[in-house]
Design an enzyme around this catalytic site. Structure first.
Site, PDB file in Angstrom:
ATOM      1  N   SER A 364       0.865  -1.179   0.000  1.00 23.55           N
ATOM      2  CA  SER A 364       0.000   0.000   0.000  1.00 23.55           C
ATOM      3  C   SER A 364       0.900   1.226   0.000  1.00 23.55           C
ATOM      4  O   SER A 364       1.721   1.389   0.894  1.00 23.55           O
ATOM      5  CB  SER A 364      -0.892   0.001   1.239  1.00 23.55           C
ATOM      6  OG  SER A 364      -1.542   1.248   1.344  1.00 23.55           O
ATOM      7  N   ARG A 365       0.747   2.077  -1.007  1.00 25.23           N
ATOM      8  CA  ARG A 365       1.617   3.262  -1.085  1.00 25.23           C
ATOM      9  C   ARG A 365       1.164   4.358  -0.135  1.00 25.23           C
ATOM     10  O   ARG A 365       1.847   5.363   0.024  1.00 25.23           O
ATOM     11  CB  ARG A 365       1.662   3.767  -2.531  1.00 25.23           C
ATOM     12  CG  ARG A 365       2.318   2.750  -3.449  1.00 25.23           C
ATOM     13  CD  ARG A 365       2.616   3.276  -4.845  1.00 25.23           C
ATOM     14  NE  ARG A 365       3.014   2.149  -5.668  1.00 25.23           N
ATOM     15  CZ  ARG A 365       2.405   1.747  -6.768  1.00 25.23           C
ATOM     16  NH1 ARG A 365       1.339   2.404  -7.181  1.00 25.23           N
ATOM     17  NH2 ARG A 365       2.823   0.721  -7.454  1.00 25.23           N
ATOM     18  N   VAL A 366       0.004   4.167   0.485  1.00 24.21           N
ATOM     19  CA  VAL A 366      -0.449   5.125   1.495  1.00 24.21           C
ATOM     20  C   VAL A 366       0.112   4.722   2.856  1.00 24.21           C
ATOM     21  O   VAL A 366       0.466   5.553   3.685  1.00 24.21           O
ATOM     22  CB  VAL A 366      -1.992   5.205   1.509  1.00 24.21           C
ATOM     23  CG1 VAL A 366      -2.481   6.034   2.680  1.00 24.21           C
ATOM     24  CG2 VAL A 366      -2.491   5.792   0.202  1.00 24.21           C
TER      25      VAL A 366
END
Length: 507
Positions: A364-366
């Site tokens: 997850s890039r968040v």
């Protein structure tokens, strides 16, 4: 020259008689060719891209090609009654769908028409299915969690409101199950849900509707269904129609979750339409703009800032891979557009580890900005522990004599996996996830047999609900595990472990 009163009176009467008459100009064309759901129409020089055209017998078409001497239109209905030379009228409207709260609890086709037998849909206005995505200056960074109810996602690959997280894997690995569980988990979270079914069997869609109805999720969910029997143009517009419905709630400052199931079939439908329209083929026989096909859809998912209402659209697109090949054309396209991916592995699924999420390839890039602080406190090392376990497991297959540290790592890794295992249609609350991961992190599972871990975790939460509801309430309200709460939780879980071991020993 004398004007007679009766002439003036007659003239005024004539003017009043035609007061509301308007000059109407019709833009009419002629069908040149028709077949395979596609028609070439001559004479519509002012037609717009994406405009609705009216063919005989109330069959609509959509303009997709603007050529020098004709327009190429895809038909959104039966072509059986249309023949060469028929008259075609412009409607002057870009293709649009009904939007608003009247769609909640309904199953509609991509034109917004009900297909669930529950009567007409009440709506105030419509929205065009294609729209330019919100600009950077109207957006806000993603920092609010969207709880899926699936421990391995919420703990290791968290999803935030306004994020685009790809669900990717081979067929029959549980991709749709993750999406449906996430929708079920939004009950009471004040999130509207839209499920877009593209190219699926009608029986499969009916089962999903029934499952959502039983779980009480249909009251905040809309299903947009373009079945496998539908024409390719209808399947092509389905995700854009769903997104237009979501944008209505976004503009009202509400949070929306939209699932596209799946974009592989969407690309196939677009390829069919493009080849019939004789568009030039590109790489792997897809038109070169297939990247734009999905990017203009997924870019519409966002979180708006407070000045623009603060609403969000969270997108969960699904892509089907062939033999786990995530480096193929369409998977790499969608991976590059989204903010991370949940990768499901066939081997894990067959081994009974479900949901079969490969935590090594998933990302997850968040990241932890989409988690509550309590979850960060207990899940920080999970990904590393699972990676070490996978490495040791491969190494342990070749060695019979293992040292104590290796055995401990393998034992802990197996217990982590047991905690992350979860049955379908049984989402867990964030408090339940935090408590189970807390017990894991502080070694309360060390004395337990691996096969007893899932039973222990379930019974521990039941114990907390019955006798220590204040702990659950504090996690709910404070969203953090304070030092005092940590001490209290250790005491409670420690006492429960002894009780659990005693019961199972006697049993």
């Amino acid at each position: 020259m004398d004007l007679r009163p009766d002439e003036i009176s007659a003239l005024i009467k004539e003017q009043i008689k035609h007061f509301e008459d308007q000059i109407e100009s019709k833009d009419v064309g002629t069908v040149m060719t028709v077949g395979d759901g596609v028609s070439l129409v001559h004479g519509l020089d002012n037609a717009m891209l994406g405009e609705l055209l009216l063919f005989p017998n109330d069959v609509y078409g959509m303009v997709m090609n603007l050529e020098e001497d004709c327009v190429g239109a895809v038909l959104l209905g039966s072509e059986g009654t249309i023949k060469e030379g028929d008259e075609v009228k412009r409607t002057g409207r870009i293709i649009e769908v009904p939007v608003g709260d009247g769609l909640l609890g309904r199953v509609v086709n991509p034109l917004g028409q009900p297909i669930d037998g529950q009567g007409e849909i009440r709506y105030v206005h419509t929205k065009p299915i294609e729209r330019v995505a919100s600009g950077v200056m109207t957006r806000k960074s993603v920092d609010q969690p969207l709880q899926t109810g699936i421990t391995s996602i919420d703990a290791i690959i968290p999803i935030g409101r306004g994020q685009r997280e790809l669900i990717i894997g081979d067929r029959q690995t549980g991709k749709t199950a993750i999406a449906i569980d996430t929708i079920l988990n939004q009950k009471g979270q004040n999130i509207y849900c839209i499920y877009v079914a593209i190219g699926q069997k009608n029986s499969t869609v009916a089962q999903i509707v029934e499952k959502l109805r039983k779980g009480g999720a249909m009251e905040y969910t809309t299903i947009v269904a373009a079945g496998a029997s539908e024409l390719a143009p209808v399947q092509y517009i389905a995700p854009y129609a769903g997104c237009a419905m979501a944008e209505e709630w976004l503009e009202q400052g509400k949070d929306v979750l939209i699932v596209y199931d799946d974009l592989s079939k969407h690309a196939v439908a677009y390829r069919t339409v493009s080849l019939l329209l004789k568009r030039p083929p590109g790489r792997e026989a897809y038109p070169g703009d297939v990247f734009y096909l999905h990017s203009r859809l997924l870019e519409r998912a966002c979180r708006l800032n407070e000045e623009n209402g603060g609403g969000s659209i969270t997108a969960l697109p699904i892509i089907e891979t062939q033999a786990g090949d995530i480096s193929a054309y369409i998977p790499t396209n969608v991976i590059s557009i989204t903010d991370g991916q949940i990768f499901l592995q066939q081997d894990l699924f067959n081994a009974g580890f479900r949901p079969a999420i490969d935590t090594g390839l998933s990302v997850s890039r968040v990241g932890s900005s989409a988690q509550i602080k309590a979850m960060k406190q207990v899940s920080g090392t999970l990904k590393l522990e699972l990676a070490q376990f996978a490495e040791m497991q491969a190494f342990a297959q070749f060695g019979s004599d293992l040292d104590a540290a290796t055995k401990a790592t393998l034992d802990h890794g197996e217990k982590v996996r047991e905690v992350l295992k979860q049955a379908q249609y049984s989402p867990r609350s964030v408090e339940e996830q935090v408590i189970s991961l807390f017990a894991l992190k502080y070694g309360f599972t060390k004395k337990l047999a691996v096969k007893k871990v899932s039973e222990f975790v379930k019974e521990l939460y039941e114990e907390m609900k019955l006798n220590h509801s204040d702990i659950i309430e504090e996690i709910q309200t404070q969203k953090v595990i304070s030092d005092e709460l940590s001490v209290k939780m250790k005491e409670v879980i420690g006492a429960f472990v002894e009780k659990f071991l005693q019961v199972n020993k006697e049993g």
